[in-house]
Design a protein around this motif. Structure first.
Motif, PDB file in Angstrom:
ATOM      1  N   ALA A   1       6.799   3.023 -45.618  1.00 42.68           N
ATOM      2  CA  ALA A   1       5.502   3.061 -43.851  1.00 42.68           C
ATOM      3  C   ALA A   1       6.688   2.589 -42.487  1.00 42.68           C
ATOM      4  N   LEU A   2       5.983   3.871 -41.987  1.00 42.04           N
ATOM      5  CA  LEU A   2       6.845   4.064 -40.768  1.00 42.04           C
ATOM      6  C   LEU A   2       5.839   2.842 -39.496  1.00 42.04           C
ATOM      7  N   PRO A   3       6.466   2.391 -38.363  1.00 43.05           N
ATOM      8  CA  PRO A   3       6.006   1.156 -37.357  1.00 43.05           C
ATOM      9  C   PRO A   3       4.915   1.881 -36.580  1.00 43.05           C
ATOM     10  N   GLU A   4       4.724   3.141 -36.251  1.00 44.39           N
ATOM     11  CA  GLU A   4       3.110   4.078 -35.667  1.00 44.39           C
ATOM     12  C   GLU A   4       2.284   3.635 -37.060  1.00 44.39           C
TER      13      GLU A   4
ATOM     14  N   THR B   1       1.132  -5.143 -38.036  1.00 43.88           N
ATOM     15  CA  THR B   1       2.689  -4.530 -35.687  1.00 43.88           C
ATOM     16  C   THR B   1       2.995  -3.334 -36.688  1.00 43.88           C
ATOM     17  N   SER B   2       3.384  -2.971 -35.830  1.00 47.99           N
ATOM     18  CA  SER B   2       5.204  -2.294 -35.720  1.00 47.99           C
ATOM     19  C   SER B   2       6.201  -3.099 -35.762  1.00 47.99           C
ATOM     20  N   ALA B   3       6.418  -4.013 -35.709  1.00 47.24           N
ATOM     21  CA  ALA B   3       7.393  -5.252 -35.443  1.00 47.24           C
ATOM     22  C   ALA B   3       7.354  -5.626 -36.889  1.00 47.24           C
ATOM     23  N   TYR B   4       6.101  -6.169 -37.425  1.00 47.95           N
ATOM     24  CA  TYR B   4       6.368  -6.255 -39.171  1.00 47.95           C
ATOM     25  C   TYR B   4       6.613  -5.603 -39.672  1.00 47.95           C
ATOM     26  N   ILE B   5       6.649  -4.122 -39.818  1.00 47.60           N
ATOM     27  CA  ILE B   5       7.138  -2.900 -40.520  1.00 47.60           C
ATOM     28  C   ILE B   5       8.526  -3.110 -40.181  1.00 47.60           C
ATOM     29  N   LEU B   6       8.983  -2.945 -38.977  1.00 51.61           N
ATOM     30  CA  LEU B   6      10.589  -2.835 -38.788  1.00 51.61           C
ATOM     31  C   LEU B   6      11.297  -4.120 -39.199  1.00 51.61           C
TER      32      LEU B   6
ATOM     33  N   GLU C   1      10.057  -4.958 -45.521  1.00 50.87           N
ATOM     34  CA  GLU C   1       9.664  -3.250 -46.553  1.00 50.87           C
ATOM     35  C   GLU C   1       8.206  -3.621 -46.901  1.00 50.87           C
ATOM     36  N   THR C   2       7.986  -2.620 -46.711  1.00 47.28           N
ATOM     37  CA  THR C   2       6.553  -1.452 -45.678  1.00 47.28           C
ATOM     38  C   THR C   2       6.515  -0.571 -46.723  1.00 47.28           C
ATOM     39  N   TRP C   3       5.551   0.281 -48.187  1.00 44.71           N
ATOM     40  CA  TRP C   3       5.496   0.902 -48.523  1.00 44.71           C
ATOM     41  C   TRP C   3       3.840   1.308 -48.200  1.00 44.71           C
ATOM     42  N   ALA C   4       3.905   3.283 -48.211  1.00 42.79           N
ATOM     43  CA  ALA C   4       1.973   3.100 -48.216  1.00 42.79           C
ATOM     44  C   ALA C   4       2.072   3.925 -49.121  1.00 42.79           C
TER      45      ALA C   4
END
Length: 151
Positions: free
Chosen positions: A7-10, A43-48, A51-54
């Motif tokens: 996943a991307l921050p955006e 949030t974007s900060a959470y994704i950064l 580890e988050t995958w879409a």
């Protein structure tokens, strides 16, 4: 065909939309959804940080998961699928991907604080209930199963 991508921050807003749509699928009162919003928002900060995958299907984000280290344990912090994609095996593919990512990090036990409606799903995936977290919302008791899976 499904593609599981980092996943991307955006994508934070769309991941939050997926979470809320999936939560609303279980017919929780809207007042509860609003109370949960601060903890459900991605949030974007959470994704950064985590580890988050879409899961992407036809260029559309259909679901996602995230892993979070807390108190020396690895937690499946989120696993949500848009209601229109539920029942198509996307949750299973995301869960199996999370297990693979955990193994790749040398972690062989994942903890899950589950929504009560997802407990059966996690049991089918091989997780077992090891405890529960008791809370209250708008004066009503609520019990969240705590589950684990050993890899």
């Amino acid at each position: 065909m499904i593609s599981i991508q980092p996943a991307l921050p955006e994508q934070a807003e769309i991941l939050t939309t997926i979470t809320l749509a999936a939560k609303r699928h279980w017919n929780y009162p809207e007042s509860w959804i609003q109370l949960w919003l601060p903890s459900l928002a991605i949030t974007s900060a959470y994704i950064l940080k985590h580890e988050t995958w879409a899961a992407i299907i036809d260029k559309k984000c259909a679901g996602y998961y995230s892993l979070k280290y807390e108190n020396e344990s690895l937690w499946l912090d989120n696993l949500w699928v848009l209601p229109e994609f539920m029942g198509q095996g996307i949750g299973k593919q995301l869960f199996q991907h999370a297990l693979e990512r955990s193994r790749a990090q040398g972690v062989y036990n994942i903890k899950i604080e589950s929504d009560p409606n997802a407990q059966t799903f996690y049991e089918k995936m091989g997780a077992r209930k090891t405890g529960q977290y008791q809370t209250q919302i708008e004066g009503q008791p609520r019990v969240l199963p705590v589950m684990e899976i050993n890899l």
